[in-house]
Scaffold this motif. Structure first.
Motif, PDB file in Angstrom:
ATOM      1  N   ALA A  12       0.807  -1.413   0.025  1.00 36.28           N
ATOM      2  CA  ALA A  12      -0.112  -0.044   0.157  1.00 36.28           C
ATOM      3  C   ALA A  12       0.917   1.370   0.036  1.00 36.28           C
ATOM      4  O   ALA A  12       0.514   2.075  -0.631  1.00 36.28           O
ATOM      5  CB  ALA A  12      -0.726   0.088   1.125  1.00 36.28           C
ATOM      6  N   ALA A  13       1.723   1.356   0.877  1.00 38.83           N
ATOM      7  CA  ALA A  13       2.879   2.318   0.808  1.00 38.83           C
ATOM      8  C   ALA A  13       3.472   2.496  -0.464  1.00 38.83           C
ATOM      9  O   ALA A  13       3.854   3.603  -0.889  1.00 38.83           O
ATOM     10  CB  ALA A  13       3.750   2.244   1.998  1.00 38.83           C
ATOM     11  N   TRP A  14       3.947   1.555  -0.886  1.00 37.56           N
ATOM     12  CA  TRP A  14       4.640   1.400  -2.293  1.00 37.56           C
ATOM     13  C   TRP A  14       4.013   2.073  -3.297  1.00 37.56           C
ATOM     14  O   TRP A  14       4.602   2.924  -4.169  1.00 37.56           O
ATOM     15  CB  TRP A  14       5.088  -0.180  -2.486  1.00 37.56           C
ATOM     16  N   PHE A  15       2.731   1.579  -3.334  1.00 37.24           N
ATOM     17  CA  PHE A  15       1.784   2.445  -4.550  1.00 37.24           C
ATOM     18  C   PHE A  15       1.659   3.630  -4.324  1.00 37.24           C
ATOM     19  O   PHE A  15       1.618   4.486  -5.205  1.00 37.24           O
ATOM     20  CB  PHE A  15       0.626   1.705  -4.863  1.00 37.24           C
ATOM     21  N   LYS A  16       1.436   4.174  -3.152  1.00 35.94           N
ATOM     22  CA  LYS A  16       1.098   5.639  -2.828  1.00 35.94           C
ATOM     23  C   LYS A  16       2.323   6.387  -2.990  1.00 35.94           C
ATOM     24  O   LYS A  16       2.234   7.453  -3.716  1.00 35.94           O
ATOM     25  CB  LYS A  16       0.675   5.724  -1.230  1.00 35.94           C
ATOM     26  N   ARG A  17       3.760   5.972  -2.810  1.00 34.51           N
ATOM     27  CA  ARG A  17       4.974   6.486  -3.140  1.00 34.51           C
ATOM     28  C   ARG A  17       5.148   6.552  -4.575  1.00 34.51           C
ATOM     29  O   ARG A  17       5.422   7.624  -5.339  1.00 34.51           O
ATOM     30  CB  ARG A  17       6.120   5.635  -2.607  1.00 34.51           C
ATOM     31  N   GLY A  18       4.652   5.585  -5.320  1.00 30.38           N
ATOM     32  CA  GLY A  18       4.903   5.582  -6.822  1.00 30.38           C
ATOM     33  C   GLY A  18       3.882   6.603  -7.589  1.00 30.38           C
ATOM     34  O   GLY A  18       4.446   7.140  -8.303  1.00 30.38           O
ATOM     35  N   LEU A  19       2.662   6.731  -7.054  1.00 31.73           N
ATOM     36  CA  LEU A  19       1.742   7.494  -7.674  1.00 31.73           C
ATOM     37  C   LEU A  19       2.127   9.118  -7.338  1.00 31.73           C
ATOM     38  O   LEU A  19       2.072   9.695  -8.133  1.00 31.73           O
ATOM     39  CB  LEU A  19       0.242   7.414  -7.179  1.00 31.73           C
ATOM     40  N   ARG A  20       2.679   9.233  -6.305  1.00 24.70           N
ATOM     41  CA  ARG A  20       3.184  10.268  -5.945  1.00 24.70           C
ATOM     42  C   ARG A  20       4.437  10.859  -6.726  1.00 24.70           C
ATOM     43  O   ARG A  20       4.587  12.028  -7.230  1.00 24.70           O
ATOM     44  CB  ARG A  20       3.582  10.642  -4.256  1.00 24.70           C
ATOM     45  N   ASN A  21       5.246   9.949  -6.884  1.00 22.27           N
ATOM     46  CA  ASN A  21       6.516  10.278  -7.781  1.00 22.27           C
ATOM     47  C   ASN A  21       6.217  10.644  -9.354  1.00 22.27           C
ATOM     48  O   ASN A  21       7.024  11.195  -9.855  1.00 22.27           O
ATOM     49  CB  ASN A  21       7.630   9.101  -7.652  1.00 22.27           C
ATOM     50  N   LEU A  22       5.037   9.900  -9.759  1.00 24.64           N
ATOM     51  CA  LEU A  22       4.637  10.038 -11.022  1.00 24.64           C
ATOM     52  C   LEU A  22       3.460  11.195 -11.132  1.00 24.64           C
ATOM     53  O   LEU A  22       2.811  10.960 -12.415  1.00 24.64           O
ATOM     54  CB  LEU A  22       4.121   8.711 -11.523  1.00 24.64           C
TER      55      LEU A  22
END
Length: 254
Positions: free
Chosen positions: A114-124
């Motif tokens: 869950a944290a991984w995806f949240k960070r990915g969406l923020r980075n993109l």
């Protein structure tokens, strides 16, 4: 996505398509790549579909992409990092390549994901078109989201979050043995329509070289005309010989 897959036939198709979708003409669409980076496995021969590199007629479809992938394979630099640094995709492409999997308890894996995806969406966040690149594709009903193989799939909830953030989507998806290709295409089209609210354009491209796979283009209304036109331009460069395409207009429930 595993490092060992870089340069195979699937990569040639997806990198060529992404270049077509995001380049040429006016109003270029900023691209973000969400690698679902999974540790390399050794139990099978996946990633060995590279015979296309020795076929000049195939190279004519996307000469620059073909040459860059050939260089990576010949040099033994078959890694996600090397592909990012090679300039295969437009210079302004954003990437997120943190490992999708964390070892530990099921609860720890779920929390990390869950944290991984949240960070990915923020980075993109600055990208308007996001490419999801999992090993296997879109989750199936039997998938254990807390299991060790969950990192090989994109979750529907992740697709929904990116869509709700206003992104158009490109999603890599291997077909399975559950049904014929046409039936799996229809099933996924219905799921997209049900799960994503608002009017949209679905463009499933079915690639038959190597192993059978979909690349789904799911367009926000503001991107629909451009992505449809660019997908057709992509096919006109020889890809239609081993690629089936549909353009589906659908209105999901709000």
């Amino acid at each position: 996505m595993q490092d060992r897959y870089i340069g195979d036939a699937g990569d040639y198709a997806k990198f060529s398509l992404l270049n077509s979708l995001t380049s040429g003409g006016e109003s270029l669409i900023p691209l973000g790549v969400l690698w679902y980076r999974f540790p390399d496995e050794t139990h099978n021969g996946d990633g060995r579909h590279i015979s296309y590199l020795g076929q000049p007629e195939i190279a004519l479809r996307s000469p620059e992409v073909h040459a860059m992938l050939a260089d990576l394979v010949a040099s033994g630099r078959r890694t996600i990092a090397a592909a990012q640094g090679r300039g295969i995709l437009p210079a302004n492409t954003l990437f997120f390549s943190a490992l999708v999997l964390k070892k530990g308890t099921p609860a720890e894996r779920a929390s990390y994901r869950a944290a991984w995806f949240k960070r990915g969406l923020r980075n993109l966040a600055e990208a308007d078109l996001i490419f999801f690149d999992p090993d296997n594709g879109i989750e199936t009903p039997a998938l254990d989201r807390r299991g060790l193989k969950a990192g090989k799939y994109v979750f529907w909830s992740e697709i929904e979050q990116a869509w709700d953030a206003g992104k158009s989507l490109v999603i890599y998806n291997h077909l399975n043995r559950s049904a014929p290709a046409w039936e799996q295409t229809a099933r996924l089209a219905t799921q997209f329509s049900t799960k994503l609210g608002g009017t949209k354009t679905l463009i499933p491209l079915l690639f038959r070289r190597g192993s059978c796979r979909h690349i789904w283009v799911v367009a926000q209304e503001r991107h629909s005309a451009r992505l449809e036109a660019r997908a057709m331009e992509f096919l006109s460069r020889g890809w239609a010989l081993d690629t089936d395409i549909q353009i589906i207009k659908t209105s999901g429930a709000d």
